[in-house]
Design an enzyme around this catalytic site. Structure first.
Site, short mmCIF file in Angstrom:
data_model
loop_
_atom_site.label_atom_id
_atom_site.label_comp_id
_atom_site.label_asym_id
_atom_site.label_seq_id
_atom_site.Cartn_x
_atom_site.Cartn_y
_atom_site.Cartn_z
N LYS A 272 0.86 -1.18 0.00
CA LYS A 272 0.00 0.00 0.00
C LYS A 272 0.89 1.22 0.00
O LYS A 272 2.05 1.16 0.44
CB LYS A 272 -0.88 0.01 1.25
CG LYS A 272 -2.15 0.84 1.11
CD LYS A 272 -3.24 0.03 0.45
CE LYS A 272 -4.51 0.83 0.28
NZ LYS A 272 -5.59 -0.02 -0.25
N ASP A 312 -6.83 4.28 -4.95
CA ASP A 312 -7.48 4.08 -3.66
C ASP A 312 -8.18 5.40 -3.35
O ASP A 312 -8.50 6.16 -4.26
CB ASP A 312 -6.43 3.69 -2.61
CG ASP A 312 -7.03 3.18 -1.32
OD1 ASP A 312 -7.58 2.09 -1.31
OD2 ASP A 312 -6.96 3.89 -0.29
#
Ligand code: NAD
Length: 593
Positions: A272, A312
């Site tokens: 991430k 995201d």
């Protein structure tokens, strides 16, 4: 009701540093004047002066800002010989708000982000401009107020304050991720060495990205990329732009991606990334310079065979296109597979847009088969009508379910006779909300969750089903479209009540599955039809569902625990297969899945 809040010793240290800065201490100002923004200078200097890691310093600064911003009444404790509590007069409290704002990442009261304007006068003038009309005197009085405040802050020994709103300490997401790992490890009787390794990411990068802003100033943004575990393959995970982003949050999200790719059986690890910035306050060209700068900063550490970012929160397909372009310029040829979630004309996959919801629908079909629920005419309530909620409602409607309620941030629309999801979306496009859809009744977001229905799809925010409302959930199946909509305390209540909950890492994994397909198509440079994508998605997620269900039945645990157990076991087995006895001296106990 007023809530009493104490300013911690670390936060007080931060406040004193702010006061020192405006008290013109030459050694301090000289040191921090070399930085480009007040916020960055403050945190860095604090970190150096007190020997506290920068990450922790960000957190101290943020917590302090949150507290002071909602302070209604504040009292400082003066040292000896006074030794007494002194309430801060209203005007000094207002000045404190100005001071705090000056050192925030996005100062709002004055354009004080630049050090060019650093003078006590500037702060006093801002105060006068902002609060002066309330009868707090002229510029000279403002300077006096600032002087008094600075003196008090420099000598005070402790501070207490009262707020109208309670300050809820946000739980550290990394700690929550570790707790979930611990539970799975205990149930699996996981080798302690492997458990220990899995508590940490394999790599974490912090990059500082300078960006020339539209007004000609330079700001330096902090970016992160965490590669949590790559035992199963290249790491994969989104890129988040948010002003409150921390390394811990990115690490937790990277851990969750590790479990999500593992439970779905993808040959990928979890990662991430993100940048601390407020995209809502930046122009498109600033965002492009930031995104391209971040891409250059992490270019060495990402790639189709190492780590593949994706969109995201607050990042878009267009931004993925910029990253791909920047990376390709560095490498020297087009590398479409370096990111996923790209526009379709530059290597994006067909079917990505609805993939999360389509995957969710396939898990609902499997759950219904397992429970003997007939889907034709089954009633559905959907909380959140964005990308995931809308497509989930549309697709479940297509297979014969009756959508009786949907909601968004403004409230919901309820019709026991059934809503047409496409027409509801058209109404939302026209009016900005699903509320007041013709022939529907208003329903609150809380009521949507507690409706009498067969299937509930929470597709908005985290922490929606809690200890307080879990007992009122009447749905037979809960399919978690959102990430983390069910609190851990609610899990047991739902399980004991017989509600079949399909956990987020399984129910909403359709997005990452099709992202993986995008990567594969990029590598082959050969693209599938939408139908091929759908078939492959169905096969992959249905197998993941069946594997999770088997684990849940074998160990008599709920589906979330089963999904974590399956994921942790797959990662652990891959680590062991790759590294063998170099990572553990114990015999690894076999757990059949
Ligand atoms: P989105 O921004 O498109 O939609 C969010 C929806 O939630 C909006 O309709 C918004 O009005 C609504 N909402 C906001 N606050 C609400 C509230 N208090 N009550 C009810 N509704 C509220 O976002 P999205 O892409 O649909 O994502 C939704 C959730 O699904 C998030 O948790 C996200 O992390 C998760 N998720 C998304 C994907 C994806 O591919 N988009 C993949 C996996 C998980």
């Amino acid at each position: 009701m007023l809530n009493l809040v104490e300013i911690s010793a670390k936060e007080l240290g931060m406040l004193k540093l702010m006061a020192d800065f405006f008290a013109e201490k030459p050694e301090l100002t000289a040191k921090i004047e070399s930085y480009t923004t007040a916020y960055y200078a403050l945190v860095t200097t604090y970190s150096e002066n007190f020997g506290i890691p920068t990450e922790e310093a960000w957190k101290v600064c943020e917590d302090l800002q949150k507290k002071i911003n909602c302070a209604e009444y504040l009292q400082v404790n003066a040292p000896a010989p006074l030794n007494k509590a002194l309430p801060l007069p209203r005007e000094e409290l207002c000045m404190l708000h100005v001071l705090i704002d000056y050192f925030s990442e996005n100062p709002k009261m004055s354009p004080a982000g630049s050090f060019l304007s650093r003078r006590p006068e500037n702060l006093a003038e801002t105060y006068h401009w902002f609060y002066g009309s309330n009868g707090n005197g002229n510029g000279e009085v403002s300077r006096e107020i600032l002087q008094n405040l600075i003196e008090k802050l420099q000598t005070t020994t402790s501070i207490k304050m009262e707020t109208l709103t309670p300050i809820i300490a946000t739980p550290n997401p990394y700690e929550a991720a570790l707790k979930q790992l611990d539970i799975a490890a205990e149930k699996l009787k996981l080798d302690p060495s492997i458990h220990e390794i899995l508590k940490h990411p394999v790599r974490a990068f912090i990059v500082y990205v300078p960006v020339i802003m539209d007004n000609g100033s330079t700001r330096v943004f902090t970016g992160y990329r965490v590669q949590y575990n790559d035992a199963l393959g290249p790491t994969k995970g989104g890129l988040r732009y948010h002003p409150d982003l921390t390394l811990d949050e990115v690490t937790a999200l990277a851990a969750w991606m590790t479990w999500k790719t593992a439970v779905t059986g993808l040959p990928l690890g979890g990662g991430k990334g993100g940048i601390r910035c407020n995209p809502k306050e930046m122009s498109k060209s600033e965002l492009e310079r930031l995104t391209r700068g971040y891409a250059r900063a992490i270019a060495k550490y990402i790639g189709p065979f190492t780590d593949v970012p994706a969109p995201d929160v607050y990042t878009t397909a267009e931004m993925m296109g910029w990253i791909m372009d920047e990376y390709s310029e560095i490498i020297g040829y087009p590398v479409f597979g370096v990111v996923t979630g790209k526009p379709v004309n530059v290597g994006g996959s067909l079917g990505r847009n609805e993939a999360t919801s389509r995957g969710l629908m396939y898990t609902v079909i499997e759950a219904a088969k397992h429970l003997g629920v007939k889907l034709k005419g089954a009633t559905v309530a959907v909380q959140g009508y964005g990308n995931v909620g809308y497509h989930a409602a549309r697709l479940l409607h297509e297979i014969g379910c009756k959508i009786i309620a949907v909601s968004d941030s403004k409230g919901g629309a309820y019709d026991p006779n059934g809503l047409d999801p496409i027409k509801v979306q058209e109404h939302k496009d026209r009016t900005g909300s699903v509320v007041d859809y013709p022939a529907s009744r208003f329903i609150s977001n809380e009521q949507v969750l507690e409706l009498e229905c067969d299937i509930l799809v929470p597709a908005a925010l985290e922490n929606q089903i809690t200890e307080a409302n879990a007992a009122n959930i009447k749905a037979k199946i809960v399919a978690e479209g959102a990430n983390g909509p069910v609190r851990p305390e609610a899990d047991t209540i739902l399980y004991e009540k017989g509600v079949f909950d399909i956990p987020d890492i399984l129910a909403n994994s359709g997005g990452v599955i099709v992202s993986y397909f995008e990567q594969v198509q990029n590598q082959m440079n050969f693209y599938w039809t939408e139908e091929e994508v759908r078939n492959k998605l169905e096969n992959t997620i249905t197998k993941a569902f069946k594997d999770t269900l088997a684990m849940s039945q074998q160990h008599s645990v709920d589906m979330r625990s089963a999904a974590y157990m399956l994921a942790v076991k797959r990662v652990a087995d891959a680590m062991l297969a790759r590294k063998g006895k170099t990572i553990t001296h114990l015999e690894y106990p076999a757990v059949s899945s």
